[in-house]
Design an enzyme around this catalytic site. Structure first.
Site, mmCIF file in Angstrom:
data_model
loop_
_atom_site.group_PDB
_atom_site.id
_atom_site.type_symbol
_atom_site.label_atom_id
_atom_site.label_comp_id
_atom_site.label_asym_id
_atom_site.label_seq_id
_atom_site.Cartn_x
_atom_site.Cartn_y
_atom_site.Cartn_z
ATOM 1 N N LYS A 116 0.813 -1.215 0.000
ATOM 2 C CA LYS A 116 0.000 0.000 0.000
ATOM 3 C C LYS A 116 0.854 1.276 0.000
ATOM 4 O O LYS A 116 0.474 2.282 -0.600
ATOM 5 C CB LYS A 116 -0.950 -0.009 1.211
ATOM 6 C CG LYS A 116 -1.865 -1.225 1.271
ATOM 7 C CD LYS A 116 -2.787 -1.327 0.065
ATOM 8 C CE LYS A 116 -3.568 -2.631 0.034
ATOM 9 N NZ LYS A 116 -4.489 -2.813 1.138
ATOM 10 N N HIS A 235 -13.457 -0.312 10.981
ATOM 11 C CA HIS A 235 -12.972 -0.228 9.601
ATOM 12 C C HIS A 235 -13.625 -1.244 8.665
ATOM 13 O O HIS A 235 -13.189 -1.406 7.525
ATOM 14 C CB HIS A 235 -11.438 -0.372 9.543
ATOM 15 C CG HIS A 235 -10.703 0.600 10.410
ATOM 16 N ND1 HIS A 235 -10.696 1.961 10.173
ATOM 17 C CD2 HIS A 235 -9.967 0.414 11.538
ATOM 18 C CE1 HIS A 235 -9.973 2.567 11.098
ATOM 19 N NE2 HIS A 235 -9.524 1.656 11.931
ATOM 20 N N LYS A 237 -17.044 -2.282 6.612
ATOM 21 C CA LYS A 237 -18.275 -1.662 6.125
ATOM 22 C C LYS A 237 -19.509 -2.407 6.624
ATOM 23 O O LYS A 237 -19.506 -3.626 6.729
ATOM 24 C CB LYS A 237 -18.254 -1.620 4.599
ATOM 25 C CG LYS A 237 -17.090 -0.813 4.025
ATOM 26 C CD LYS A 237 -16.871 -1.107 2.561
ATOM 27 C CE LYS A 237 -15.596 -0.447 2.062
ATOM 28 N NZ LYS A 237 -15.234 -0.876 0.690
ATOM 29 N N GLU A 279 -10.577 3.364 -3.735
ATOM 30 C CA GLU A 279 -11.175 3.893 -2.512
ATOM 31 C C GLU A 279 -10.545 5.231 -2.129
ATOM 32 O O GLU A 279 -9.332 5.420 -2.247
ATOM 33 C CB GLU A 279 -11.021 2.885 -1.374
ATOM 34 C CG GLU A 279 -11.669 1.543 -1.693
ATOM 35 C CD GLU A 279 -11.905 0.702 -0.460
ATOM 36 O OE1 GLU A 279 -11.339 1.018 0.606
ATOM 37 O OE2 GLU A 279 -12.673 -0.272 -0.568
ATOM 38 N N GLU A 291 -6.583 3.331 -1.403
ATOM 39 C CA GLU A 291 -6.056 2.104 -1.986
ATOM 40 C C GLU A 291 -6.929 1.685 -3.154
ATOM 41 O O GLU A 291 -8.021 2.221 -3.356
ATOM 42 C CB GLU A 291 -6.030 0.974 -0.951
ATOM 43 C CG GLU A 291 -7.409 0.571 -0.436
ATOM 44 C CD GLU A 291 -7.356 -0.488 0.646
ATOM 45 O OE1 GLU A 291 -6.239 -0.816 1.106
ATOM 46 O OE2 GLU A 291 -8.423 -0.993 1.019
ATOM 47 N N ASN A 293 -8.645 -1.843 -4.778
ATOM 48 C CA ASN A 293 -8.949 -3.253 -4.553
ATOM 49 C C ASN A 293 -9.015 -3.977 -5.889
ATOM 50 O O ASN A 293 -9.822 -3.630 -6.754
ATOM 51 C CB ASN A 293 -10.273 -3.411 -3.805
ATOM 52 C CG ASN A 293 -10.227 -2.785 -2.424
ATOM 53 O OD1 ASN A 293 -11.069 -1.984 -2.071
ATOM 54 N ND2 ASN A 293 -9.225 -3.134 -1.640
ATOM 55 N N ARG A 295 -10.307 -6.526 -7.237
ATOM 56 C CA ARG A 295 -11.320 -7.575 -7.208
ATOM 57 C C ARG A 295 -12.704 -6.966 -7.262
ATOM 58 O O ARG A 295 -12.871 -5.743 -7.272
ATOM 59 C CB ARG A 295 -11.188 -8.384 -5.914
ATOM 60 C CG ARG A 295 -11.250 -7.484 -4.671
ATOM 61 C CD ARG A 295 -11.265 -8.252 -3.389
ATOM 62 N NE ARG A 295 -11.016 -7.407 -2.228
ATOM 63 C CZ ARG A 295 -11.921 -6.647 -1.637
ATOM 64 N NH1 ARG A 295 -13.147 -6.594 -2.115
ATOM 65 N NH2 ARG A 295 -11.613 -5.915 -0.576
ATOM 66 N N VAL A 298 -17.742 -6.467 -2.195
ATOM 67 C CA VAL A 298 -18.960 -6.999 -1.583
ATOM 68 C C VAL A 298 -20.166 -6.149 -1.983
ATOM 69 O O VAL A 298 -21.256 -6.656 -2.261
ATOM 70 C CB VAL A 298 -18.826 -7.019 -0.045
ATOM 71 C CG1 VAL A 298 -20.126 -7.478 0.610
ATOM 72 C CG2 VAL A 298 -17.678 -7.920 0.382
#
Length: 449
Positions: A116, A235, A237, A279, A291, A293, A295, A298
């Site tokens: 990161k 942290h 969601k 994000e 960062e 993600n 992928r 959710v």
């Protein structure tokens, strides 16, 4: 398009990917651990292969077991879902070496995102605004204390190789930083196998906003607008929605444009392809990259329901080499959608609540969608994440989506375990939520029992 897809995941996301794949004429292979043998995602797949005992390290995180299942069944592609191996560049490379299509970004892009602190440097060089912080991993406490003075307290200590809020803690002064530095280092090593941490300025109550990205392997890259993910606990969601109330109705267009441009620039800097999410934190009119993600998220259904984008469908098409035919100007929004993560946990103390689902009767009605990993009679075990389903509710307006959500949550019948449904109802009935006054400390000040 490939003919057979192995889904290297479990529960609701494995089930959802299977539904989309089969609707496209692709046969599916489920993999499962001993703990999940009776769940719907196993029963509904065209084929199912046992890959090990309940512990994730011996099943869903076992690269050899998953590749062997793909070889055994003749699967041409593997979709990792989210969690487990979804952001593991080693797994993506292993698929590539085995001649199997990995439904996700190139391994090289995943490696650029993995650290990161290095990812921050890469996107900053591309002109993307980042949270003020250290240039890289902080080697020791003494260096951390020196760097923190330059950044300004409070600071956030974060694991460089992690995610999901693990190995992350805030410090308001030097004494607290010494304590959390050691805590984060230990947690990073335990969770991710490496100790590295870095520092960022800590914003006490920002909004957490993310941007959906879609890109093909031919250089075409677009964003799919934003999602609001500010309501969190530790942290993690809890409730997500689209659009963000911050931008609904065309509000703050300059900030929105800055957000979308930064997201696309970040994705290009990583050399990204397939579906991903960038994000950001929002505070006092500014957006800051956190960062990316690598992928599916959710919360992707709220984007699907408000934009009409079939994100999993596009993941499969892009992975098979097809061109992304959606242009940026084609991406528009209609209505609003909210997503509620239904957890098997005590809604007050937040302790896990595993056990048998003696009654499981989902809600129905206009605008109601349920992505569930379980059915009545199944047992929720303590082996994995406690999320048992996602309730997604849409409406022509945010107000309508809220009212439909209250009705759906009240209608949802689950017996045999405790769930966080009462927490969701408290959130929806709070004046702050209805007003769209959201931030990452929302639950500390609102929706208390």
């Amino acid at each position: 398009m490939f003919k057979k897809l192995l889904i290297a995941n479990r529960g609701e996301i494995s089930r959802r990917i299977g539904v989309v794949a089969r609707s496209m004429g692709v046969s599916t292979v489920a993999v499962y651990s001993d703990a999940d043998a009776e769940l719907p995602f196993v029963r509904e797949a065209d084929e199912a292969v046992r890959i090990g005992p309940a512990p994730a390290k011996d099943s869903y995180l076992s690269i050899p077991a998953i590749l062997e299942a793909a070889k055994k069944t003749g699967a041409e592609a593997i979709h990792p879902g989210y969690g487990f191996l979804s952001e593991n560049a080693e797994f993506a490379s292993a698929c590539q070496a085995a001649g199997i299509v990995f439904v996700g970004p190139p391994p090289e892009a995943m490696l650029r995102m993995k650290d990161k602190s290095q990812a921050r440097k890469l996107v900053a060089a591309a002109g993307v605004p980042v949270v003020p912080g250290t240039e890289g991993v902080v080697p020791d406490v003494a260096t951390a204390l020196t760097e923190a003075e330059g950044i300004g307290y409070p600071v956030l200590c974060k694991a460089a190789g992690g995610g999901g809020g693990i190995g992350m803690a805030a410090a308001k002064d030097p004494a607290e930083l010494e304590k959390v530095f050691r805590q984060c280092t230990d947690r990073a090593k335990a969770a991710f196998g490496r100790e590295g941490v870095y520092l960022e300025r800590y914003f006490p109550a920002p909004r957490h906003i993310e941007v959906q990205i879609l890109g093909d392997h031919h250089g075409h890259l677009i964003h799919g607008l934003e999602r609001e993910c500010s309501i969190q606990r530790r942290h993690q969601k809890v409730v997500e929605e689209a659009p963000s109330p911050l931008f609904a109705g065309g509000k703050h267009p300059e900030v929105a444009q800055k957000l979308f441009s930064a997201a696309v620039a970040a994705a290009r800097a990583f050399g990204y392809a397939n579906a991903g999410t960038v994000e950001f934190l929002y505070s006092e009119g500014n957006v800051y990259f956190i960062e990316m993600n690598a992928r599916l998220q959710v919360e992707h259904p709220v984007t699907e329901l408000t934009t009409g984008l079939d994100l999993i469908g596009w993941q499969l098409r892009i992975a098979s080499g097809e061109w992304l035919t959606v242009r940026q100007e084609d991406v528009t929004r209609k209505g609003a959608a909210l997503e509620f993560r239904i957890y098997a946990e005590d809604p007050v103390k937040f302790f896990p609540s595993p056990g048998p689902l003696k009654v499981f009767v989902p809600p129905t009605g206009e605008g109601v969608r349920l992505d569930s990993g379980y059915a009545e009679g199944n047992t929720v075990t303590p082996n994995y994440d406690p999320m048992i389903a996602k309730l997604i509710v849409s409406g022509a307006t945010r107000a309508q989506a809220i009212e439909r959500s209250i009705g759906a949550l009240e209608q949802f019948r689950i017996e045999g375990i405790k769930t966080n449904i009462p927490l969701h109802l408290r959130i929806l009935r709070s004046e702050a939520f209805r007003a769209g006054a959201l931030d990452t400390r929302f639950l500390e000040h609102h929706a208390k029992p």
